[in-house]
Design a protein around this motif. Structure first.
Motif, PDB file in Angstrom:
ATOM      1  N   GLY A  85      86.328   2.105  83.896  1.00  0.00           N
ATOM      2  CA  GLY A  85      87.166   1.348  82.981  1.00  0.00           C
ATOM      3  C   GLY A  85      87.738   2.177  81.852  1.00  0.00           C
ATOM      4  N   GLY A  86      87.501   3.479  81.843  1.00  0.00           N
ATOM      5  CA  GLY A  86      88.048   4.334  80.815  1.00  0.00           C
ATOM      6  C   GLY A  86      87.328   4.240  79.486  1.00  0.00           C
ATOM      7  N   GLN A  87      86.181   3.585  79.448  1.00  0.00           N
ATOM      8  CA  GLN A  87      85.443   3.437  78.195  1.00  0.00           C
ATOM      9  C   GLN A  87      84.278   4.410  78.168  1.00  0.00           C
ATOM     10  OE1 GLN A  87      84.223  -0.601  78.193  1.00  0.00           O
ATOM     11  NE2 GLN A  87      86.266  -1.414  77.903  1.00  0.00           N
ATOM     12  N   GLY A  88      83.802   4.695  76.981  1.00  0.00           N
ATOM     13  CA  GLY A  88      82.635   5.531  76.826  1.00  0.00           C
ATOM     14  C   GLY A  88      81.373   4.712  77.053  1.00  0.00           C
ATOM     15  N   PRO A  89      80.213   5.321  76.826  1.00  0.00           N
ATOM     16  CA  PRO A  89      78.959   4.587  76.999  1.00  0.00           C
ATOM     17  C   PRO A  89      78.875   3.399  76.052  1.00  0.00           C
ATOM     18  CG  PRO A  89      78.553   6.937  76.613  1.00  0.00           C
ATOM     19  CD  PRO A  89      80.001   6.704  76.432  1.00  0.00           C
ATOM     20  N   ILE A  90      78.251   2.344  76.537  1.00  0.00           N
ATOM     21  CA  ILE A  90      78.077   1.133  75.738  1.00  0.00           C
ATOM     22  C   ILE A  90      76.592   0.985  75.388  1.00  0.00           C
ATOM     23  CG2 ILE A  90      80.060  -0.052  76.728  1.00  0.00           C
ATOM     24  CD1 ILE A  90      78.060  -1.598  78.503  1.00  0.00           C
ATOM     25  N   ASP A  91      76.291   0.149  74.401  1.00  0.00           N
ATOM     26  CA  ASP A  91      74.907  -0.135  74.058  1.00  0.00           C
ATOM     27  C   ASP A  91      74.335  -1.138  75.040  1.00  0.00           C
ATOM     28  OD1 ASP A  91      74.875   1.551  71.906  1.00  0.00           O
ATOM     29  OD2 ASP A  91      75.175  -0.012  70.404  1.00  0.00           O
ATOM     30  N   HIS A  92      73.097  -0.880  75.471  1.00  0.00           N
ATOM     31  CA  HIS A  92      72.413  -1.856  76.323  1.00  0.00           C
ATOM     32  C   HIS A  92      72.186  -3.110  75.491  1.00  0.00           C
ATOM     33  CE1 HIS A  92      69.313  -3.785  78.721  1.00  0.00           C
ATOM     34  NE2 HIS A  92      69.706  -3.018  79.722  1.00  0.00           N
ATOM     35  N   PRO A  93      72.450  -4.283  76.037  1.00  0.00           N
ATOM     36  CA  PRO A  93      72.353  -5.502  75.230  1.00  0.00           C
ATOM     37  C   PRO A  93      70.959  -5.786  74.690  1.00  0.00           C
ATOM     38  CG  PRO A  93      72.846  -6.027  77.524  1.00  0.00           C
ATOM     39  CD  PRO A  93      72.938  -4.550  77.382  1.00  0.00           C
ATOM     40  N   GLN A  94      69.910  -5.259  75.316  1.00  0.00           N
ATOM     41  CA  GLN A  94      68.549  -5.523  74.848  1.00  0.00           C
ATOM     42  C   GLN A  94      67.930  -4.337  74.118  1.00  0.00           C
ATOM     43  OE1 GLN A  94      66.590  -6.639  78.479  1.00  0.00           O
ATOM     44  NE2 GLN A  94      67.122  -8.789  78.214  1.00  0.00           N
ATOM     45  N   GLY A  95      68.660  -3.260  73.920  1.00  0.00           N
ATOM     46  CA  GLY A  95      68.109  -2.051  73.321  1.00  0.00           C
ATOM     47  C   GLY A  95      67.532  -2.264  71.937  1.00  0.00           C
ATOM     48  N   THR A  96      68.274  -2.888  71.063  1.00  0.00           N
ATOM     49  CA  THR A  96      67.803  -3.122  69.697  1.00  0.00           C
ATOM     50  C   THR A  96      66.657  -4.125  69.683  1.00  0.00           C
ATOM     51  OG1 THR A  96      70.019  -2.648  68.866  1.00  0.00           O
ATOM     52  CG2 THR A  96      68.519  -3.798  67.373  1.00  0.00           C
ATOM     53  N   THR A  97      66.743  -5.138  70.529  1.00  0.00           N
ATOM     54  CA  THR A  97      65.680  -6.145  70.608  1.00  0.00           C
ATOM     55  C   THR A  97      64.358  -5.504  71.012  1.00  0.00           C
ATOM     56  OG1 THR A  97      67.303  -7.808  71.250  1.00  0.00           O
ATOM     57  CG2 THR A  97      64.986  -8.314  71.692  1.00  0.00           C
ATOM     58  N   ILE A  98      64.403  -4.615  71.998  1.00  0.00           N
ATOM     59  CA  ILE A  98      63.189  -3.944  72.466  1.00  0.00           C
ATOM     60  C   ILE A  98      62.601  -3.075  71.361  1.00  0.00           C
ATOM     61  CG2 ILE A  98      62.316  -2.236  74.106  1.00  0.00           C
ATOM     62  CD1 ILE A  98      64.458  -3.401  76.080  1.00  0.00           C
ATOM     63  N   LEU A  99      63.450  -2.372  70.646  1.00  0.00           N
ATOM     64  CA  LEU A  99      62.969  -1.530  69.547  1.00  0.00           C
ATOM     65  C   LEU A  99      62.315  -2.376  68.452  1.00  0.00           C
ATOM     66  CD1 LEU A  99      62.733   1.257  68.232  1.00  0.00           C
ATOM     67  CD2 LEU A  99      65.019   0.893  67.277  1.00  0.00           C
ATOM     68  N   VAL A 100      62.953  -3.466  68.070  1.00  0.00           N
ATOM     69  CA  VAL A 100      62.405  -4.343  67.026  1.00  0.00           C
ATOM     70  C   VAL A 100      61.090  -4.967  67.485  1.00  0.00           C
ATOM     71  CG1 VAL A 100      62.806  -6.497  65.751  1.00  0.00           C
ATOM     72  CG2 VAL A 100      64.626  -4.789  65.930  1.00  0.00           C
ATOM     73  N   LEU A 101      61.027  -5.427  68.746  1.00  0.00           N
ATOM     74  CA  LEU A 101      59.788  -6.000  69.258  1.00  0.00           C
ATOM     75  C   LEU A 101      58.667  -4.964  69.286  1.00  0.00           C
ATOM     76  CD1 LEU A 101      61.026  -8.251  72.211  1.00  0.00           C
ATOM     77  CD2 LEU A 101      60.085  -9.000  70.020  1.00  0.00           C
ATOM     78  N   GLY A 102      58.998  -3.729  69.635  1.00  0.00           N
ATOM     79  CA  GLY A 102      57.996  -2.666  69.647  1.00  0.00           C
ATOM     80  C   GLY A 102      57.445  -2.399  68.265  1.00  0.00           C
ATOM     81  N   ILE A 103      58.330  -2.356  67.274  1.00  0.00           N
ATOM     82  CA  ILE A 103      57.887  -2.123  65.892  1.00  0.00           C
ATOM     83  C   ILE A 103      57.050  -3.301  65.391  1.00  0.00           C
ATOM     84  CG2 ILE A 103      58.674  -1.874  63.503  1.00  0.00           C
ATOM     85  CD1 ILE A 103      61.126  -0.345  64.674  1.00  0.00           C
ATOM     86  N   LEU A 104      57.544  -4.513  65.594  1.00  0.00           N
ATOM     87  CA  LEU A 104      56.807  -5.696  65.148  1.00  0.00           C
ATOM     88  C   LEU A 104      55.477  -5.835  65.881  1.00  0.00           C
ATOM     89  CD1 LEU A 104      59.666  -8.341  64.809  1.00  0.00           C
ATOM     90  CD2 LEU A 104      58.473  -7.119  62.981  1.00  0.00           C
TER      91      LEU A 104
END
Length: 129
Positions: free
Chosen positions: A39-58
Protein backbone atom coordinates in the motif's frame (compact mmCIF):
# COMPACT_ATOMS: atom_id res chain seq x y z
CA UNK A 1 23.64 2.40 -28.03
CA UNK A 2 22.57 5.20 -25.72
CA UNK A 3 20.74 5.10 -22.42
CA UNK A 4 17.16 6.32 -22.40
CA UNK A 5 16.57 9.77 -20.94
CA UNK A 6 15.24 9.95 -17.38
CA UNK A 7 11.50 10.39 -16.98
CA UNK A 8 10.41 13.97 -17.25
CA UNK A 9 8.44 13.87 -14.00
CA UNK A 10 11.40 12.63 -11.90
CA UNK A 11 9.50 9.46 -10.95
CA UNK A 12 10.18 5.78 -11.40
CA UNK A 13 11.43 4.54 -14.73
CA UNK A 14 10.64 0.81 -15.03
CA UNK A 15 13.28 0.38 -17.76
CA UNK A 16 16.12 1.87 -15.78
CA UNK A 17 18.05 0.36 -12.87
CA UNK A 18 19.56 3.73 -11.97
CA UNK A 19 18.33 5.54 -8.88
CA UNK A 20 15.49 7.94 -9.48
CA UNK A 21 15.27 11.47 -8.28
CA UNK A 22 12.54 12.55 -5.92
CA UNK A 23 11.61 15.66 -3.98
CA UNK A 24 14.19 14.84 -1.28
CA UNK A 25 17.08 13.80 -3.49
CA UNK A 26 18.04 10.55 -5.18
CA UNK A 27 17.00 7.17 -3.87
CA UNK A 28 16.86 3.69 -5.39
CA UNK A 29 13.50 2.38 -6.48
CA UNK A 30 12.05 -0.88 -5.25
CA UNK A 31 12.11 -3.70 -7.81
CA UNK A 32 9.23 -3.53 -10.22
CA UNK A 33 8.22 -0.09 -9.05
CA UNK A 34 6.48 -1.46 -5.95
CA UNK A 35 6.97 0.26 -2.66
CA UNK A 36 8.76 -1.52 0.18
CA UNK A 37 5.55 -1.89 2.20
CA UNK A 38 2.13 -2.93 0.98
CA UNK A 39 0.00 0.00 0.00
CA UNK A 40 2.99 2.33 -0.12
CA UNK A 41 2.87 2.98 3.62
CA UNK A 42 5.57 2.54 6.20
CA UNK A 43 5.30 0.29 9.25
CA UNK A 44 2.21 0.76 11.39
CA UNK A 45 1.73 0.31 15.13
CA UNK A 46 0.26 -3.00 16.22
CA UNK A 47 -3.18 -2.19 17.65
CA UNK A 48 -2.47 -4.05 20.92
CA UNK A 49 1.17 -2.99 21.40
CA UNK A 50 0.57 -0.20 23.90
CA UNK A 51 -2.10 -2.21 25.72
CA UNK A 52 0.31 -5.12 26.21
CA UNK A 53 3.02 -2.81 27.52
CA UNK A 54 0.64 -1.11 29.97
CA UNK A 55 -0.74 -4.46 31.17
CA UNK A 56 2.80 -5.75 31.69
CA UNK A 57 3.75 -2.72 33.76
CA UNK A 58 0.53 -2.78 35.80
CA UNK A 59 0.82 -6.54 36.28
CA UNK A 60 4.29 -6.13 37.73
CA UNK A 61 3.66 -3.04 39.85
CA UNK A 62 0.00 -2.71 40.80
CA UNK A 63 -2.31 -5.64 40.03
CA UNK A 64 -0.49 -8.93 39.56
CA UNK A 65 -3.44 -10.69 37.93
CA UNK A 66 -2.80 -8.58 34.80
CA UNK A 67 0.66 -10.11 34.27
CA UNK A 68 -0.56 -13.41 32.77
CA UNK A 69 -2.95 -11.44 30.57
CA UNK A 70 -0.03 -9.37 29.23
CA UNK A 71 1.98 -12.54 28.65
CA UNK A 72 -0.88 -14.22 26.77
CA UNK A 73 -1.71 -11.18 24.66
CA UNK A 74 2.00 -10.61 23.99
CA UNK A 75 2.42 -14.16 22.70
CA UNK A 76 -0.50 -13.73 20.30
CA UNK A 77 0.72 -10.35 19.10
CA UNK A 78 4.30 -11.63 18.60
CA UNK A 79 2.91 -14.39 16.35
CA UNK A 80 1.30 -11.69 14.22
CA UNK A 81 4.51 -9.62 14.19
CA UNK A 82 6.62 -12.64 13.18
CA UNK A 83 4.09 -13.55 10.46
CA UNK A 84 4.46 -10.04 8.94
CA UNK A 85 8.08 -8.95 9.50
CA UNK A 86 8.62 -5.22 9.10
CA UNK A 87 4.92 -4.38 9.16
CA UNK A 88 4.68 -3.25 12.79
CA UNK A 89 6.72 -0.39 14.21
CA UNK A 90 6.01 -1.09 17.89
CA UNK A 91 7.18 -4.70 18.15
CA UNK A 92 9.59 -3.63 20.91
CA UNK A 93 6.66 -2.53 23.10
CA UNK A 94 5.07 -5.93 22.63
CA UNK A 95 8.30 -7.72 23.58
CA UNK A 96 8.78 -5.59 26.70
CA UNK A 97 5.15 -6.02 27.82
CA UNK A 98 5.37 -9.76 27.23
CA UNK A 99 8.58 -10.06 29.26
CA UNK A 100 7.07 -8.01 32.10
CA UNK A 101 4.07 -10.34 31.98
CA UNK A 102 6.38 -13.35 32.27
CA UNK A 103 8.19 -11.82 35.25
CA UNK A 104 4.92 -10.89 36.96
CA UNK A 105 3.53 -14.39 36.39
CA UNK A 106 6.70 -15.94 37.83
CA UNK A 107 6.35 -13.72 40.90
CA UNK A 108 2.73 -14.86 41.32
CA UNK A 109 3.82 -18.51 41.18
CA UNK A 110 6.64 -17.89 43.66
CA UNK A 111 4.21 -16.13 46.00
CA UNK A 112 1.76 -19.03 45.81
CA UNK A 113 4.53 -21.55 46.50
CA UNK A 114 5.74 -19.49 49.47
CA UNK A 115 2.19 -19.19 50.82
CA UNK A 116 1.66 -22.95 50.41
CA UNK A 117 4.88 -23.69 52.32
CA UNK A 118 3.82 -21.39 55.17
CA UNK A 119 0.33 -22.91 55.33
CA UNK A 120 1.67 -26.47 55.27
CA UNK A 121 4.20 -25.57 57.98
CA UNK A 122 1.45 -24.06 60.14
CA UNK A 123 -0.77 -27.11 59.71
CA UNK A 124 2.08 -29.47 60.57
CA UNK A 125 3.09 -27.37 63.60
CA UNK A 126 -0.54 -27.24 64.79
CA UNK A 127 -0.90 -31.00 64.48
CA UNK A 128 2.25 -31.58 66.54
CA UNK A 129 1.20 -29.23 69.33
Amino acid sequence: MSTPPPPSDGGYDPHSSAPTSGPYGSYPSAPGGASAMAGGQGPIDHPQGTTILVLGILGLVVCSILAPVAWYMGNNAMKEVEANPGRYANAQNIKIGRILGMIGTALIVLGLVFAAIIIIGAVVAGANA
